[in-house]
Motif scaffolding. Structure first.
Motif, PDB file in Angstrom:
ATOM      1  N   ALA A   1      -6.337   1.023  -9.196  1.00  0.00           N
ATOM      2  CA  ALA A   1      -7.197   0.247  -8.300  1.00  0.00           C
ATOM      3  C   ALA A   1      -6.456  -0.962  -7.746  1.00  0.00           C
ATOM      4  O   ALA A   1      -6.534  -1.259  -6.550  1.00  0.00           O
ATOM      5  CB  ALA A   1      -8.461  -0.196  -9.033  1.00  0.00           C
ATOM      6  N   ILE A   2      -5.706  -1.642  -8.592  1.00  0.00           N
ATOM      7  CA  ILE A   2      -4.958  -2.817  -8.141  1.00  0.00           C
ATOM      8  C   ILE A   2      -3.847  -2.410  -7.179  1.00  0.00           C
ATOM      9  O   ILE A   2      -3.655  -3.050  -6.138  1.00  0.00           O
ATOM     10  CB  ILE A   2      -4.419  -3.615  -9.343  1.00  0.00           C
ATOM     11  CG1 ILE A   2      -5.612  -4.276 -10.062  1.00  0.00           C
ATOM     12  CG2 ILE A   2      -3.403  -4.656  -8.902  1.00  0.00           C
ATOM     13  CD1 ILE A   2      -5.268  -4.948 -11.355  1.00  0.00           C
ATOM     14  N   ARG A   3      -3.132  -1.346  -7.485  1.00  0.00           N
ATOM     15  CA  ARG A   3      -2.079  -0.869  -6.567  1.00  0.00           C
ATOM     16  C   ARG A   3      -2.649  -0.497  -5.201  1.00  0.00           C
ATOM     17  O   ARG A   3      -2.061  -0.794  -4.165  1.00  0.00           O
ATOM     18  CB  ARG A   3      -1.339   0.319  -7.171  1.00  0.00           C
ATOM     19  CG  ARG A   3      -0.337  -0.107  -8.215  1.00  0.00           C
ATOM     20  CD  ARG A   3       0.568   1.052  -8.579  1.00  0.00           C
ATOM     21  NE  ARG A   3       0.766   0.998 -10.014  1.00  0.00           N
ATOM     22  CZ  ARG A   3       0.649   2.008 -10.851  1.00  0.00           C
ATOM     23  NH1 ARG A   3       0.366   3.211 -10.417  1.00  0.00           N
ATOM     24  NH2 ARG A   3       0.825   1.846 -12.131  1.00  0.00           N
ATOM     25  N   ASP A   4      -3.804   0.178  -5.197  1.00  0.00           N
ATOM     26  CA  ASP A   4      -4.450   0.547  -3.932  1.00  0.00           C
ATOM     27  C   ASP A   4      -4.794  -0.703  -3.117  1.00  0.00           C
ATOM     28  O   ASP A   4      -4.605  -0.727  -1.901  1.00  0.00           O
ATOM     29  CB  ASP A   4      -5.725   1.346  -4.184  1.00  0.00           C
ATOM     30  CG  ASP A   4      -5.464   2.776  -4.641  1.00  0.00           C
ATOM     31  OD1 ASP A   4      -4.308   3.259  -4.496  1.00  0.00           O
ATOM     32  OD2 ASP A   4      -6.403   3.415  -5.141  1.00  0.00           O
ATOM     33  N   GLN A   5      -5.281  -1.725  -3.790  1.00  0.00           N
ATOM     34  CA  GLN A   5      -5.635  -2.965  -3.096  1.00  0.00           C
ATOM     35  C   GLN A   5      -4.391  -3.661  -2.542  1.00  0.00           C
ATOM     36  O   GLN A   5      -4.421  -4.199  -1.424  1.00  0.00           O
ATOM     37  CB  GLN A   5      -6.388  -3.898  -4.039  1.00  0.00           C
ATOM     38  CG  GLN A   5      -7.753  -3.366  -4.439  1.00  0.00           C
ATOM     39  CD  GLN A   5      -8.377  -4.173  -5.542  1.00  0.00           C
ATOM     40  OE1 GLN A   5      -8.532  -5.381  -5.415  1.00  0.00           O
ATOM     41  NE2 GLN A   5      -8.745  -3.507  -6.631  1.00  0.00           N
ATOM     42  N   GLU A   6      -3.309  -3.647  -3.313  1.00  0.00           N
ATOM     43  CA  GLU A   6      -2.054  -4.231  -2.838  1.00  0.00           C
ATOM     44  C   GLU A   6      -1.550  -3.499  -1.598  1.00  0.00           C
ATOM     45  O   GLU A   6      -1.158  -4.129  -0.611  1.00  0.00           O
ATOM     46  CB  GLU A   6      -0.985  -4.191  -3.942  1.00  0.00           C
ATOM     47  CG  GLU A   6      -1.245  -5.146  -5.078  1.00  0.00           C
ATOM     48  CD  GLU A   6      -0.284  -4.966  -6.228  1.00  0.00           C
ATOM     49  OE1 GLU A   6      -0.018  -5.974  -6.908  1.00  0.00           O
ATOM     50  OE2 GLU A   6       0.213  -3.833  -6.463  1.00  0.00           O
ATOM     51  N   ARG A   7      -1.568  -2.162  -1.646  1.00  0.00           N
ATOM     52  CA  ARG A   7      -1.114  -1.366  -0.498  1.00  0.00           C
ATOM     53  C   ARG A   7      -1.984  -1.598   0.730  1.00  0.00           C
ATOM     54  O   ARG A   7      -1.502  -1.546   1.856  1.00  0.00           O
ATOM     55  CB  ARG A   7      -1.100   0.125  -0.851  1.00  0.00           C
ATOM     56  CG  ARG A   7       0.128   0.541  -1.629  1.00  0.00           C
ATOM     57  CD  ARG A   7       0.261   2.057  -1.677  1.00  0.00           C
ATOM     58  NE  ARG A   7      -0.814   2.703  -2.412  1.00  0.00           N
ATOM     59  CZ  ARG A   7      -0.816   2.901  -3.724  1.00  0.00           C
ATOM     60  NH1 ARG A   7       0.214   2.532  -4.450  1.00  0.00           N
ATOM     61  NH2 ARG A   7      -1.829   3.501  -4.313  1.00  0.00           N
ATOM     62  N   ALA A   8      -3.266  -1.867   0.507  1.00  0.00           N
ATOM     63  CA  ALA A   8      -4.179  -2.116   1.618  1.00  0.00           C
ATOM     64  C   ALA A   8      -3.996  -3.520   2.200  1.00  0.00           C
ATOM     65  O   ALA A   8      -4.551  -3.832   3.240  1.00  0.00           O
ATOM     66  CB  ALA A   8      -5.623  -1.925   1.158  1.00  0.00           C
ATOM     67  N   GLY A   9      -3.216  -4.347   1.520  1.00  0.00           N
ATOM     68  CA  GLY A   9      -2.937  -5.691   2.026  1.00  0.00           C
ATOM     69  C   GLY A   9      -4.033  -6.708   1.761  1.00  0.00           C
ATOM     70  O   GLY A   9      -4.110  -7.728   2.448  1.00  0.00           O
ATOM     71  N   LEU A  10      -4.864  -6.445   0.753  1.00  0.00           N
ATOM     72  CA  LEU A  10      -5.930  -7.396   0.442  1.00  0.00           C
ATOM     73  C   LEU A  10      -5.351  -8.702  -0.093  1.00  0.00           C
ATOM     74  O   LEU A  10      -4.349  -8.705  -0.817  1.00  0.00           O
ATOM     75  CB  LEU A  10      -6.890  -6.808  -0.593  1.00  0.00           C
ATOM     76  CG  LEU A  10      -7.648  -5.551  -0.163  1.00  0.00           C
ATOM     77  CD1 LEU A  10      -8.540  -5.070  -1.289  1.00  0.00           C
ATOM     78  CD2 LEU A  10      -8.451  -5.799   1.090  1.00  0.00           C
TER      79      LEU A  10
END
Length: 57
Positions: A12-21
């Motif tokens: 979940a954290i990696r996905d958020q990082e990739r999304a640029g949050l």
């Protein structure tokens, strides 16, 4: 179960990082939901809604 929760948190954290949050959250994946926790703390109360099958519109 704890290892699965840790894996889900990292994903979940990696996905958020990739999304640029700008702000990241682990979503408290390891916790029971707040509403379930609150509902189970109410002694003598019952609910027509099941926590696993919420009514959605």
């Amino acid at each position: 179960m704890l290892a699965q929760a840790q894996d889900a948190t990292e994903l979940a954290i990696r996905d958020q990082e990739r999304a640029g949050l700008d702000l990241l959250t682990d979503g408290e994946i390891r916790r029971e939901s707040y509403s379930n926790h609150f509902a189970t703390a109410l002694h003598g109360r019952t609910s027509a809604c099941s926590p696993t099958s919420p009514t959605r519109r």
